[in-house]
Design a protein around this motif. Sequence first.
Motif, PDB file in Angstrom:
ATOM      1  N   MET A   1      13.941 -52.536 -21.605  1.00 24.25           N
ATOM      2  CA  MET A   1      13.146 -53.738 -21.894  1.00 24.25           C
ATOM      3  C   MET A   1      14.023 -54.809 -22.531  1.00 24.25           C
ATOM      4  N   ASP A   2      14.799 -54.402 -23.545  1.00 21.44           N
ATOM      5  CA  ASP A   2      15.640 -55.352 -24.273  1.00 21.44           C
ATOM      6  C   ASP A   2      16.693 -55.997 -23.377  1.00 21.44           C
ATOM      7  N   LYS A   3      17.208 -55.242 -22.419  1.00 25.29           N
ATOM      8  CA  LYS A   3      18.236 -55.758 -21.510  1.00 25.29           C
ATOM      9  C   LYS A   3      17.648 -56.525 -20.336  1.00 25.29           C
ATOM     10  N   GLY A   4      16.324 -56.507 -20.210  1.00 27.64           N
ATOM     11  CA  GLY A   4      15.674 -57.198 -19.103  1.00 27.64           C
ATOM     12  C   GLY A   4      15.950 -56.549 -17.752  1.00 27.64           C
ATOM     13  N   GLU A   5      16.134 -55.228 -17.768  1.00 33.07           N
ATOM     14  CA  GLU A   5      16.397 -54.512 -16.514  1.00 33.07           C
ATOM     15  C   GLU A   5      15.183 -54.611 -15.590  1.00 33.07           C
ATOM     16  N   ASP A   6      15.448 -54.521 -14.288  1.00 30.23           N
ATOM     17  CA  ASP A   6      14.399 -54.637 -13.283  1.00 30.23           C
ATOM     18  C   ASP A   6      13.757 -53.271 -13.058  1.00 30.23           C
ATOM     19  N   PHE A   7      12.553 -53.108 -13.586  1.00 29.98           N
ATOM     20  CA  PHE A   7      11.794 -51.875 -13.402  1.00 29.98           C
ATOM     21  C   PHE A   7      10.320 -52.207 -13.526  1.00 29.98           C
ATOM     22  N   GLN A   8       9.480 -51.272 -13.136  1.00 31.14           N
ATOM     23  CA  GLN A   8       8.039 -51.437 -13.272  1.00 31.14           C
ATOM     24  C   GLN A   8       7.528 -50.401 -14.261  1.00 31.14           C
ATOM     25  N   LEU A   9       6.598 -50.819 -15.107  1.00 26.93           N
ATOM     26  CA  LEU A   9       5.981 -49.918 -16.082  1.00 26.93           C
ATOM     27  C   LEU A   9       4.514 -49.738 -15.698  1.00 26.93           C
ATOM     28  N   ILE A  10       4.116 -48.502 -15.512  1.00 27.56           N
ATOM     29  CA  ILE A  10       2.734 -48.171 -15.140  1.00 27.56           C
ATOM     30  C   ILE A  10       2.099 -47.346 -16.253  1.00 27.56           C
ATOM     31  N   ASP A  11       0.910 -47.765 -16.679  1.00 23.77           N
ATOM     32  CA  ASP A  11       0.138 -47.075 -17.716  1.00 23.77           C
ATOM     33  C   ASP A  11      -1.047 -46.397 -17.022  1.00 23.77           C
ATOM     34  N   VAL A  12      -1.130 -45.072 -17.092  1.00 24.64           N
ATOM     35  CA  VAL A  12      -2.194 -44.357 -16.385  1.00 24.64           C
ATOM     36  C   VAL A  12      -3.357 -43.937 -17.301  1.00 24.64           C
ATOM     37  N   ARG A  13      -3.423 -44.546 -18.480  1.00 24.50           N
ATOM     38  CA  ARG A  13      -4.540 -44.244 -19.389  1.00 24.50           C
ATOM     39  C   ARG A  13      -5.790 -45.005 -18.929  1.00 24.50           C
ATOM     40  N   GLU A  14      -6.866 -44.858 -19.665  1.00 21.63           N
ATOM     41  CA  GLU A  14      -8.116 -45.537 -19.344  1.00 21.63           C
ATOM     42  C   GLU A  14      -8.145 -46.940 -19.961  1.00 21.63           C
ATOM     43  N   ASP A  15      -9.065 -47.769 -19.472  1.00 21.38           N
ATOM     44  CA  ASP A  15      -9.174 -49.156 -19.935  1.00 21.38           C
ATOM     45  C   ASP A  15      -9.252 -49.270 -21.453  1.00 21.38           C
ATOM     46  N   PHE A  16     -10.132 -48.461 -22.087  1.00 18.54           N
ATOM     47  CA  PHE A  16     -10.324 -48.567 -23.539  1.00 18.54           C
ATOM     48  C   PHE A  16      -9.054 -48.207 -24.296  1.00 18.54           C
ATOM     49  N   GLU A  17      -8.263 -47.284 -23.753  1.00 21.23           N
ATOM     50  CA  GLU A  17      -7.006 -46.902 -24.404  1.00 21.23           C
ATOM     51  C   GLU A  17      -6.003 -48.045 -24.302  1.00 21.23           C
ATOM     52  N   TYR A  18      -5.944 -48.655 -23.132  1.00 25.81           N
ATOM     53  CA  TYR A  18      -5.031 -49.768 -22.878  1.00 25.81           C
ATOM     54  C   TYR A  18      -5.368 -50.953 -23.788  1.00 25.81           C
ATOM     55  N   GLU A  19      -6.668 -51.225 -23.952  1.00 30.68           N
ATOM     56  CA  GLU A  19      -7.104 -52.330 -24.816  1.00 30.68           C
ATOM     57  C   GLU A  19      -6.718 -52.086 -26.266  1.00 30.68           C
ATOM     58  N   MET A  20      -6.717 -50.828 -26.693  1.00 32.17           N
ATOM     59  CA  MET A  20      -6.374 -50.479 -28.071  1.00 32.17           C
ATOM     60  C   MET A  20      -4.880 -50.711 -28.335  1.00 32.17           C
ATOM     61  N   SER A  21      -4.051 -50.279 -27.409  1.00 29.89           N
ATOM     62  CA  SER A  21      -2.602 -50.420 -27.566  1.00 29.89           C
ATOM     63  C   SER A  21      -1.943 -50.224 -26.210  1.00 29.89           C
ATOM     64  N   ASN A  22      -0.960 -51.081 -25.923  1.00 22.16           N
ATOM     65  CA  ASN A  22      -0.241 -50.911 -24.663  1.00 22.16           C
ATOM     66  C   ASN A  22       1.174 -51.445 -24.796  1.00 22.16           C
ATOM     67  N   LEU A  23       1.999 -51.078 -23.843  1.00 16.97           N
ATOM     68  CA  LEU A  23       3.409 -51.477 -23.843  1.00 16.97           C
ATOM     69  C   LEU A  23       3.670 -52.611 -22.856  1.00 16.97           C
ATOM     70  N   GLY A  24       2.594 -53.194 -22.340  1.00 16.77           N
ATOM     71  CA  GLY A  24       2.741 -54.318 -21.434  1.00 16.77           C
ATOM     72  C   GLY A  24       2.869 -53.932 -19.969  1.00 16.77           C
ATOM     73  N   GLY A  25       2.608 -52.663 -19.668  1.00 11.05           N
ATOM     74  CA  GLY A  25       2.705 -52.213 -18.287  1.00 11.05           C
ATOM     75  C   GLY A  25       1.456 -52.515 -17.492  1.00 11.05           C
TER      76      GLY A  25
END
Length: 105
Positions: A13-37
């Motif tokens: 993330m810090d180096k701005g590397e080209d990758f995709q981040l996928i979060d497979v949790r549920e909506d309510f979990e994502y709303e509580m905290s996420n890494l921007g994926g």
Amino acid sequence: MKEITVKRLKEMMDKGEDFQLIDVREDFEYEMSNLGGKLIPLGGILIEAEQIAKDKPVVVHCRSGKRSAAAISQLEQQFGFTNLYNLQGGILAWAEEIDPTIQVY
């Protein structure tokens, strides 16, 4: 299954590397905290597979690493993905090692 540590993800993330981040949790979990994926809950991972890149590294995460491992297994078996990395320890490890201010549950 290939895995990646939270420290390596932070470095990417810090180096701005080209990758995709996928979060497979549920909506309510994502709303509580996420890494921007991109949020694609585990239950819909096969239906939404076309949204997942095949031409660059993809880091898949959940709360602890179990659901993301299941998602990777399904995607590799059904669609032949070879560029998927499971985030070891998930968002719990991120909170412990990288950002203790992130809300965990």
